[in-house]
Scaffold this motif. Sequence first.
Motif, mmCIF file in Angstrom:
data_model
loop_
_atom_site.group_PDB
_atom_site.id
_atom_site.type_symbol
_atom_site.label_atom_id
_atom_site.label_comp_id
_atom_site.label_asym_id
_atom_site.label_seq_id
_atom_site.Cartn_x
_atom_site.Cartn_y
_atom_site.Cartn_z
ATOM 1 N N ASN A 187 0.169 -11.368 -0.694
ATOM 2 C CA ASN A 187 -0.365 -10.501 0.355
ATOM 3 C C ASN A 187 0.395 -9.183 0.451
ATOM 4 O O ASN A 187 -0.196 -8.128 0.690
ATOM 5 C CB ASN A 187 -0.324 -11.223 1.703
ATOM 6 N N LEU A 188 1.712 -9.233 0.238
ATOM 7 C CA LEU A 188 2.509 -8.009 0.300
ATOM 8 C C LEU A 188 2.139 -7.061 -0.825
ATOM 9 O O LEU A 188 1.899 -5.864 -0.591
ATOM 10 C CB LEU A 188 3.995 -8.352 0.236
ATOM 11 N N LEU A 189 2.064 -7.580 -2.053
ATOM 12 C CA LEU A 189 1.724 -6.706 -3.171
ATOM 13 C C LEU A 189 0.300 -6.173 -3.029
ATOM 14 O O LEU A 189 0.045 -4.997 -3.306
ATOM 15 C CB LEU A 189 1.881 -7.462 -4.496
ATOM 16 N N ALA A 190 -0.632 -7.003 -2.590
ATOM 17 C CA ALA A 190 -2.015 -6.541 -2.411
ATOM 18 C C ALA A 190 -2.085 -5.424 -1.376
ATOM 19 O O ALA A 190 -2.842 -4.463 -1.532
ATOM 20 C CB ALA A 190 -2.903 -7.707 -1.985
ATOM 21 N N SER A 191 -1.271 -5.522 -0.315
ATOM 22 C CA SER A 191 -1.283 -4.492 0.729
ATOM 23 C C SER A 191 -0.698 -3.166 0.243
ATOM 24 O O SER A 191 -0.968 -2.113 0.830
ATOM 25 C CB SER A 191 -0.499 -4.987 1.955
ATOM 26 N N MET A 192 0.103 -3.212 -0.816
ATOM 27 C CA MET A 192 0.709 -1.991 -1.360
ATOM 28 C C MET A 192 -0.224 -1.267 -2.321
ATOM 29 O O MET A 192 0.019 -0.110 -2.674
ATOM 30 C CB MET A 192 2.013 -2.351 -2.092
ATOM 31 N N PHE A 193 -1.307 -1.930 -2.732
ATOM 32 C CA PHE A 193 -2.216 -1.347 -3.716
ATOM 33 C C PHE A 193 -3.034 -0.216 -3.107
ATOM 34 O O PHE A 193 -3.525 -0.317 -1.984
ATOM 35 C CB PHE A 193 -3.169 -2.415 -4.262
ATOM 36 N N THR A 194 -3.182 0.860 -3.863
ATOM 37 C CA THR A 194 -4.173 1.899 -3.570
ATOM 38 C C THR A 194 -4.905 2.182 -4.883
ATOM 39 O O THR A 194 -4.426 1.829 -5.968
ATOM 40 C CB THR A 194 -3.522 3.193 -3.055
ATOM 41 N N SER A 195 -6.035 2.864 -4.792
ATOM 42 C CA SER A 195 -6.830 3.103 -6.003
ATOM 43 C C SER A 195 -6.081 3.971 -7.007
ATOM 44 O O SER A 195 -6.263 3.834 -8.217
ATOM 45 C CB SER A 195 -8.160 3.772 -5.633
ATOM 46 N N GLY A 196 -5.222 4.848 -6.523
ATOM 47 C CA GLY A 196 -4.533 5.765 -7.436
ATOM 48 C C GLY A 196 -3.113 5.373 -7.767
ATOM 49 O O GLY A 196 -2.549 5.897 -8.725
ATOM 50 N N GLU A 197 -2.518 4.475 -6.978
ATOM 51 C CA GLU A 197 -1.093 4.190 -7.149
ATOM 52 C C GLU A 197 -0.798 2.697 -7.316
ATOM 53 O O GLU A 197 0.267 2.232 -6.937
ATOM 54 C CB GLU A 197 -0.319 4.720 -5.933
ATOM 55 N N HIS A 198 -1.700 1.946 -7.892
ATOM 56 C CA HIS A 198 -1.423 0.517 -8.030
ATOM 57 C C HIS A 198 -0.287 0.249 -9.008
ATOM 58 O O HIS A 198 0.454 -0.707 -8.853
ATOM 59 C CB HIS A 198 -2.690 -0.239 -8.462
ATOM 60 N N SER A 199 -0.121 1.109 -10.024
ATOM 61 C CA SER A 199 0.984 0.929 -10.967
ATOM 62 C C SER A 199 2.321 1.151 -10.280
ATOM 63 O O SER A 199 3.301 0.434 -10.548
ATOM 64 C CB SER A 199 0.849 1.890 -12.151
ATOM 65 N N LEU A 200 2.371 2.123 -9.387
ATOM 66 C CA LEU A 200 3.598 2.367 -8.632
ATOM 67 C C LEU A 200 3.899 1.191 -7.710
ATOM 68 O O LEU A 200 5.059 0.781 -7.570
ATOM 69 C CB LEU A 200 3.473 3.657 -7.817
ATOM 70 N N ALA A 201 2.852 0.624 -7.102
ATOM 71 C CA ALA A 201 3.039 -0.542 -6.238
ATOM 72 C C ALA A 201 3.617 -1.714 -7.026
ATOM 73 O O ALA A 201 4.551 -2.393 -6.580
ATOM 74 C CB ALA A 201 1.716 -0.938 -5.592
ATOM 75 N N GLU A 202 3.079 -1.939 -8.217
ATOM 76 C CA GLU A 202 3.593 -3.011 -9.064
ATOM 77 C C GLU A 202 5.059 -2.769 -9.412
ATOM 78 O O GLU A 202 5.879 -3.697 -9.393
ATOM 79 C CB GLU A 202 2.774 -3.119 -10.347
ATOM 80 N N HIS A 203 5.391 -1.528 -9.737
ATOM 81 C CA HIS A 203 6.766 -1.197 -10.120
ATOM 82 C C HIS A 203 7.736 -1.428 -8.956
ATOM 83 O O HIS A 203 8.793 -2.049 -9.142
ATOM 84 C CB HIS A 203 6.846 0.260 -10.581
ATOM 85 N N LEU A 204 7.368 -0.942 -7.784
ATOM 86 C CA LEU A 204 8.254 -1.106 -6.614
ATOM 87 C C LEU A 204 8.414 -2.581 -6.242
ATOM 88 O O LEU A 204 9.531 -3.033 -5.917
ATOM 89 C CB LEU A 204 7.697 -0.314 -5.426
ATOM 90 N N PHE A 205 7.323 -3.311 -6.291
ATOM 91 C CA PHE A 205 7.378 -4.734 -5.974
ATOM 92 C C PHE A 205 8.208 -5.476 -7.015
ATOM 93 O O PHE A 205 8.996 -6.373 -6.680
ATOM 94 C CB PHE A 205 5.963 -5.300 -5.908
ATOM 95 N N ASP A 206 8.031 -5.116 -8.267
ATOM 96 C CA ASP A 206 8.779 -5.744 -9.350
ATOM 97 C C ASP A 206 10.282 -5.523 -9.169
ATOM 98 O O ASP A 206 11.084 -6.444 -9.391
ATOM 99 C CB ASP A 206 8.330 -5.163 -10.689
ATOM 100 N N GLN A 207 10.654 -4.338 -8.733
ATOM 101 C CA GLN A 207 12.076 -4.055 -8.486
ATOM 102 C C GLN A 207 12.630 -4.903 -7.341
ATOM 103 O O GLN A 207 13.785 -5.339 -7.386
ATOM 104 C CB GLN A 207 12.253 -2.561 -8.179
ATOM 105 N N GLN A 208 11.796 -5.146 -6.351
ATOM 106 C CA GLN A 208 12.232 -6.003 -5.242
ATOM 107 C C GLN A 208 12.481 -7.441 -5.702
ATOM 108 O O GLN A 208 13.387 -8.118 -5.209
ATOM 109 C CB GLN A 208 11.166 -6.000 -4.136
ATOM 110 N N LEU A 209 11.688 -7.896 -6.664
ATOM 111 C CA LEU A 209 11.856 -9.255 -7.166
ATOM 112 C C LEU A 209 13.174 -9.429 -7.931
ATOM 113 O O LEU A 209 13.678 -10.547 -8.071
ATOM 114 C CB LEU A 209 10.693 -9.629 -8.094
ATOM 115 N N LEU A 210 13.731 -8.331 -8.413
ATOM 116 C CA LEU A 210 14.982 -8.399 -9.158
ATOM 117 C C LEU A 210 16.197 -8.567 -8.254
ATOM 118 O O LEU A 210 17.279 -8.953 -8.708
ATOM 119 C CB LEU A 210 15.174 -7.136 -10.012
ATOM 120 N N LYS A 211 16.024 -8.306 -6.975
ATOM 121 C CA LYS A 211 17.165 -8.357 -6.048
ATOM 122 C C LYS A 211 17.471 -9.807 -5.648
ATOM 123 O O LYS A 211 16.618 -10.658 -5.670
ATOM 124 C CB LYS A 211 16.865 -7.521 -4.805
#
Length: 229
Positions: free
Chosen positions: A205-229
């Motif tokens: 739900n968190l990653l889906a809420s971060m998605f936008t039509s133009g910035e879904h790749s950025l959302a994936e990147h930011l979320f992926d970085q959070q998973l590394l912590k």
Amino acid sequence: MRAFLLFAVLIGGSLACQNRLETLVQEASGGAPDLSTDVRDECNARVGTFNSVHAPQYKKVINKALKLALQYMSISSHFGRDTNHRLGFQKLFKSASDERFEQAVSMIKYVVKRGGTMHQALNVKLPTTGLYNPLPLPSLGLALTDAKDMYEEQARLHRGALCLTATAGGIAEAGCALDADLAHQAQDALESEVERVSGLASKANLLASMFTSGEHSLAEHLFDQQLLK
């Protein structure tokens, strides 16, 4: 009547062990030249209804856990490739793979503790190759579905061990095979699956809420970085 038959079987099994050991002592005392000291057939850890009733379903869950362990290891490798480079998702699925493998090992140990064996019981059926290469967001949905399926498998074990019907929760009239220790073991497993479902649902739900039509790749990147912590 069923309770009486079960009691008779248990008592008969314990007497068989006692008789076998007494025979062994008598043979040894009498100076028998060739003692047969293997008493495993008569003296074993089988007690209750686990081996006679519940073991097939239990071993089915073991195979499912091993299948998920292998599947998640492959998905972890998929996210670790240079072409994907989602190291947070790689870490997430590597951890998920380790958890499922440890679950399977723990369950195998339980089978042995209850006097059973895994001889010819392992039969891991892997899914189609398409499930090994998911996108980041759908991969969370895949893992969430798997966790819910595993919850249902463990719940089936729990109900069977407590002689509960699947609908009303009442005591089943026919085919009842109460096994309190298995019920306790399945209860712990259910709690783990609930925690796993909750965590994966929150992430999806968190990653889906971060998605936008133009910035879904950025959302994936930011979320992926959070998973590394």
